[in-house]
Design a protein around this motif. Structure first.
Motif, PDB file in Angstrom:
ATOM      1  N   LEU A 122      55.276 -58.503 -38.371  1.00 19.80           N
ATOM      2  CA  LEU A 122      55.227 -57.804 -39.653  1.00 19.80           C
ATOM      3  C   LEU A 122      54.590 -58.672 -40.734  1.00 19.80           C
ATOM      4  CD1 LEU A 122      58.728 -56.054 -39.629  1.00 19.80           C
ATOM      5  CD2 LEU A 122      56.482 -55.047 -39.131  1.00 19.80           C
ATOM      6  N   TYR A 123      54.869 -59.979 -40.695  1.00 19.12           N
ATOM      7  CA  TYR A 123      54.224 -60.894 -41.642  1.00 19.12           C
ATOM      8  C   TYR A 123      52.711 -60.887 -41.414  1.00 19.12           C
ATOM      9  CZ  TYR A 123      52.740 -65.224 -43.872  1.00 19.12           C
ATOM     10  OH  TYR A 123      52.070 -66.148 -44.632  1.00 19.12           O
ATOM     11  N   THR A 124      52.301 -60.933 -40.154  1.00 20.52           N
ATOM     12  CA  THR A 124      50.883 -60.884 -39.824  1.00 20.52           C
ATOM     13  C   THR A 124      50.263 -59.579 -40.302  1.00 20.52           C
ATOM     14  OG1 THR A 124      51.264 -62.257 -37.865  1.00 20.52           O
ATOM     15  CG2 THR A 124      49.216 -61.010 -37.932  1.00 20.52           C
ATOM     16  N   LEU A 125      50.999 -58.488 -40.170  1.00 16.99           N
ATOM     17  CA  LEU A 125      50.509 -57.186 -40.619  1.00 16.99           C
ATOM     18  C   LEU A 125      50.295 -57.179 -42.135  1.00 16.99           C
ATOM     19  CD1 LEU A 125      49.805 -54.356 -39.563  1.00 16.99           C
ATOM     20  CD2 LEU A 125      52.171 -53.690 -40.018  1.00 16.99           C
ATOM     21  N   LEU A 126      51.196 -57.824 -42.881  1.00 17.75           N
ATOM     22  CA  LEU A 126      51.008 -57.939 -44.334  1.00 17.75           C
ATOM     23  C   LEU A 126      49.725 -58.701 -44.653  1.00 17.75           C
ATOM     24  CD1 LEU A 126      54.462 -58.720 -46.012  1.00 17.75           C
ATOM     25  CD2 LEU A 126      53.046 -56.671 -46.255  1.00 17.75           C
ATOM     26  N   GLY A 127      49.500 -59.808 -43.925  1.00 15.40           N
ATOM     27  CA  GLY A 127      48.268 -60.563 -44.121  1.00 15.40           C
ATOM     28  C   GLY A 127      47.043 -59.716 -43.820  1.00 15.40           C
ATOM     29  N   ALA A 128      47.133 -58.886 -42.781  1.00 14.57           N
ATOM     30  CA  ALA A 128      46.000 -58.041 -42.398  1.00 14.57           C
ATOM     31  C   ALA A 128      45.671 -57.028 -43.488  1.00 14.57           C
ATOM     32  CB  ALA A 128      46.318 -57.329 -41.079  1.00 14.57           C
ATOM     33  N   GLY A 131      44.970 -53.042 -34.583  1.00 10.28           N
ATOM     34  CA  GLY A 131      44.922 -54.204 -33.700  1.00 10.28           C
ATOM     35  C   GLY A 131      46.195 -55.027 -33.752  1.00 10.28           C
ATOM     36  N   VAL A 132      46.683 -55.302 -34.972  1.00  7.36           N
ATOM     37  CA  VAL A 132      47.920 -56.082 -35.109  1.00  7.36           C
ATOM     38  C   VAL A 132      49.102 -55.310 -34.533  1.00  7.36           C
ATOM     39  CG1 VAL A 132      49.539 -57.090 -36.758  1.00  7.36           C
ATOM     40  CG2 VAL A 132      47.078 -57.400 -37.089  1.00  7.36           C
ATOM     41  N   ALA A 133      49.161 -54.016 -34.791  1.00 10.32           N
ATOM     42  CA  ALA A 133      50.269 -53.210 -34.261  1.00 10.32           C
ATOM     43  C   ALA A 133      50.279 -53.228 -32.734  1.00 10.32           C
ATOM     44  CB  ALA A 133      50.157 -51.773 -34.765  1.00 10.32           C
ATOM     45  N   SER A 134      49.104 -53.164 -32.123  1.00 11.56           N
ATOM     46  CA  SER A 134      49.016 -53.211 -30.653  1.00 11.56           C
ATOM     47  C   SER A 134      49.531 -54.536 -30.117  1.00 11.56           C
ATOM     48  CB  SER A 134      47.566 -52.992 -30.208  1.00 11.56           C
ATOM     49  OG  SER A 134      47.071 -51.740 -30.635  1.00 11.56           O
ATOM     50  N   VAL A 135      49.168 -55.615 -30.783  1.00 17.70           N
ATOM     51  CA  VAL A 135      49.605 -56.940 -30.337  1.00 17.70           C
ATOM     52  C   VAL A 135      51.117 -57.089 -30.495  1.00 17.70           C
ATOM     53  CG1 VAL A 135      49.424 -59.418 -30.776  1.00 17.70           C
ATOM     54  CG2 VAL A 135      47.368 -58.004 -30.783  1.00 17.70           C
ATOM     55  N   ILE A 136      51.673 -56.566 -31.596  1.00 23.49           N
ATOM     56  CA  ILE A 136      53.128 -56.626 -31.802  1.00 23.49           C
ATOM     57  C   ILE A 136      53.851 -55.944 -30.641  1.00 23.49           C
ATOM     58  CG2 ILE A 136      55.040 -55.799 -33.222  1.00 23.49           C
ATOM     59  CD1 ILE A 136      53.222 -56.106 -35.670  1.00 23.49           C
ATOM     60  N   VAL A 137      53.376 -54.777 -30.254  1.00 17.14           N
ATOM     61  CA  VAL A 137      54.009 -54.034 -29.155  1.00 17.14           C
ATOM     62  C   VAL A 137      53.977 -54.851 -27.862  1.00 17.14           C
ATOM     63  CG1 VAL A 137      53.796 -52.008 -27.664  1.00 17.14           C
ATOM     64  CG2 VAL A 137      53.590 -51.755 -30.149  1.00 17.14           C
ATOM     65  N   VAL A 161      54.399 -62.486 -50.721  1.00 15.74           N
ATOM     66  CA  VAL A 161      55.089 -62.824 -49.467  1.00 15.74           C
ATOM     67  C   VAL A 161      54.166 -63.618 -48.552  1.00 15.74           C
ATOM     68  CG1 VAL A 161      56.069 -61.849 -47.345  1.00 15.74           C
ATOM     69  CG2 VAL A 161      56.687 -60.884 -49.569  1.00 15.74           C
ATOM     70  N   VAL A 162      52.922 -63.183 -48.451  1.00 17.84           N
ATOM     71  CA  VAL A 162      51.958 -63.863 -47.583  1.00 17.84           C
ATOM     72  C   VAL A 162      51.705 -65.294 -48.069  1.00 17.84           C
ATOM     73  CG1 VAL A 162      49.558 -63.873 -46.836  1.00 17.84           C
ATOM     74  CG2 VAL A 162      50.861 -61.751 -46.790  1.00 17.84           C
ATOM     75  N   LEU A 163      51.519 -65.457 -49.375  1.00 19.05           N
ATOM     76  CA  LEU A 163      51.239 -66.789 -49.921  1.00 19.05           C
ATOM     77  C   LEU A 163      52.443 -67.721 -49.777  1.00 19.05           C
ATOM     78  CD1 LEU A 163      49.162 -65.922 -53.109  1.00 19.05           C
ATOM     79  CD2 LEU A 163      48.400 -67.320 -51.179  1.00 19.05           C
ATOM     80  N   VAL A 164      53.644 -67.206 -50.041  1.00 19.10           N
ATOM     81  CA  VAL A 164      54.852 -68.031 -49.886  1.00 19.10           C
ATOM     82  C   VAL A 164      55.015 -68.447 -48.425  1.00 19.10           C
ATOM     83  CG1 VAL A 164      57.374 -68.002 -49.980  1.00 19.10           C
ATOM     84  CG2 VAL A 164      56.043 -67.118 -51.900  1.00 19.10           C
ATOM     85  N   GLY A 165      54.791 -67.511 -47.502  1.00 15.58           N
ATOM     86  CA  GLY A 165      54.889 -67.835 -46.084  1.00 15.58           C
ATOM     87  C   GLY A 165      53.872 -68.876 -45.663  1.00 15.58           C
ATOM     88  N   ALA A 166      52.646 -68.744 -46.159  1.00 15.11           N
ATOM     89  CA  ALA A 166      51.601 -69.713 -45.824  1.00 15.11           C
ATOM     90  C   ALA A 166      51.931 -71.092 -46.387  1.00 15.11           C
ATOM     91  CB  ALA A 166      50.255 -69.231 -46.371  1.00 15.11           C
ATOM     92  N   ALA A 167      52.436 -71.117 -47.631  1.00 11.68           N
ATOM     93  CA  ALA A 167      52.809 -72.400 -48.236  1.00 11.68           C
ATOM     94  C   ALA A 167      53.934 -73.073 -47.450  1.00 11.68           C
ATOM     95  CB  ALA A 167      53.229 -72.178 -49.688  1.00 11.68           C
ATOM     96  N   ALA A 168      54.917 -72.278 -47.037  1.00 15.00           N
ATOM     97  CA  ALA A 168      56.026 -72.829 -46.247  1.00 15.00           C
ATOM     98  C   ALA A 168      55.525 -73.386 -44.918  1.00 15.00           C
ATOM     99  CB  ALA A 168      57.075 -71.743 -46.003  1.00 15.00           C
ATOM    100  N   PHE A 169      54.591 -72.670 -44.302  1.00 14.35           N
ATOM    101  CA  PHE A 169      54.020 -73.139 -43.037  1.00 14.35           C
ATOM    102  C   PHE A 169      53.305 -74.472 -43.239  1.00 14.35           C
ATOM    103  CE2 PHE A 169      50.760 -73.676 -39.897  1.00 14.35           C
ATOM    104  CZ  PHE A 169      51.311 -73.198 -38.715  1.00 14.35           C
TER     105      PHE A 169
END
Length: 447
Positions: free
Chosen positions: A65-71, A242-248, A401-409
């Protein structure tokens, strides 16, 4: 901007990238460059950090879901600036040539390193199936890259069709293996009697980092918007679909592994998919997973090569690199960019330096991704009048959310692997410094 194959008069405009791609290719390049060896290895590492099945599955879903937000955030940039080059284009448009060059340079060299890594992987898996090839792993890797150059030189229509077909084969192969594992795992003893220790916050964060890395490749369609027939419609569909397919697929793989392997065994396994297959099929199980791994690599290799050449093409066209890298054949193939990218990848294979670059690749990718997410915010503020055919869901919260997640990473990676984080920053700084030197020399020549 479709280019035909007929002869042109000397005064005609030189060939450019062909606008012939659609949703099918967008889905194929995302799934093809994301779904691979990572999901066959990472579940064991994640289980080593978090031992409760429900939390393991929740983390794979959360990472997706985080990846989907980035997408959805970067799909806005891709439709705003439908040009070849991906991250480089957005960074340069927002922050200027120096930052754009740094992002483009590190993005390209990262893909060159991954080309070397994947080519070596093809050589190693070939040697597993055919032991006589064991001394020839690097030769097989280089030969694979040379064959890929021939494929790319045939033109965009051929290379894109290859991507679509091989990705479809890979996707079906993964589903068949997963569904077979779930079907045959019904009689496998459960591990319910063994209590799982409570997950620590550090373990959850480390596991989530591993999950997000395994989703790497979701951004691939961004590099081909200039060759898409209708990027305003097709790019968001490709990114989300594409992201949804990979999640599944990722959730199904983890369901299957948890159904076959007790969590402690999963956590100890370096290649859990092979261990699960061996339990179900005996000796042939490892061969099945080796074949699956080998099948997963050609579409990944083809996608990476196409992405790397588009970065060089864009930078050459903008005058930030050798301009010949922007030359394109009538079939839509940037041949000079392909040759340069392949030559660097071969050099990395021969010297073994790709191993070091692969170690820092995830850090570089997140830095560049963070720069582009920041570019979304800056352009929203600085140029609100710009036509945006697609707008990110839930902005500004989705971008936050995406930026905070990237900064934490990035913070976690810098603390956990200071050497490679420092090397990544040094590589980026070298690009900026190199660009400054080239610009000054150019100005002196003009003067």
């Amino acid at each position: 901007m479709v280019q035909g194959d007929v002869a042109r008069p000397a005064s005609a405009k030189p060939p450019g990238l062909r606008r012939i791609l659609g949703v099918g290719f967008g889905l194929a390049v995302i799934v093809g460059s994301t779904l691979g060896i990572g999901i066959l290895r990472a579940p064991g590492l994640v289980a080593g950090q978090v031992s409760k099945p429900s939390i393991i599955l929740a983390l794979w879903l959360a990472g997706g879901l985080y990846t989907l937000l980035g997408a959805v955030c970067l799909a806005e940039l891709g439709t705003m600036l439908p040009q070849a080059g991906g991250y480089y284009v957005y960074a340069r448009r927002t922050f200027g040539d120096a930052v754009g060059f740094a992002v483009g340079w590190t993005d390209w060299i990262t893909y060159c390193a991954v080309l070397g890594y994947v080519s070596i992987g093809i050589g190693e898996f070939t040697a597993v199936l055919l032991p006589s090839f064991a001394p020839l792993v690097k030769i097989v890797a280089v030969a694979t890259l040379v064959g890929l150059v021939a494929l790319q030189s045939a033109g965009l229509r051929v290379s894109s069709r290859f991507q679509e077909i091989t990705t479809a084969v890979k996707f079906v192969a993964f589903l068949v293996v997963v569904l077979a594992a779930l079907a045959f795992a019904r009689g496998t003893p459960a591990d319910a009697a063994v209590p799982a220790p409570a997950a620590s916050l550090v373990g959850v964060v480390a596991a989530l980092q591993l999950v997000i890395i395994t989703y790497g490749g979701w951004q691939s369609a961004l590099y081909f918007t200039e060759e898409d027939r209708d990027p305003n419609r097709n790019l968001p569909r490709s990114m989300i679909g594409g992201v949804a397919s990979v999640i599944v697929v990722y959730l199904l793989v983890n369901f299957a592994l948890l159904a076959v392997l007790p969590v402690p065994d999963l956590a100890r396994s370096t290649l859990p998919a092979a261990d699960a297959a061996q339990i179900l099929l005996g000796r042939r199980g490892r061969q099945v997973i080796t074949v699956l791994s080998l099948v997963s690599l050609p579409p990944l290799l083809n996608a990476i090569m196409m992405i790397g050449t588009r970065i060089l093409f864009a930078m050459g066209r903008d005058g930030l690199l050798w301009r010949r890298t922007a030359e394109v054949t009538a079939g839509g193939a940037p041949v000079a960019a392909t040759v340069v990218t392949t030559a660097v990848a071969v050099a990395l294979i021969v010297t073994g330096t790709f191993q070091k670059l692969v170690a820092i690749a995830s850090f570089l990718l997140v830095i560049n991704y963070s720069v582009c997410c920041l570019a979304l915010v800056v352009l929203r503020r600085r140029e609100p009048q710009w036509v945006r055919p697609y707008r990110a869901w839930g902005y500004p919260w989705s971008a936050a959310v995406v930026l905070v997640g990237a900064a934490a990473f990035l913070v976690g990676a810098a603390v956990g692997d200071t050497v490679n984080a420092g090397a990544a920053l040094a590589l980026m700084a070298a690009g900026v410094a190199g660009r400054i030197v080239v610009v000054r020399l150019s100005r002196r020549r003009r003067a």
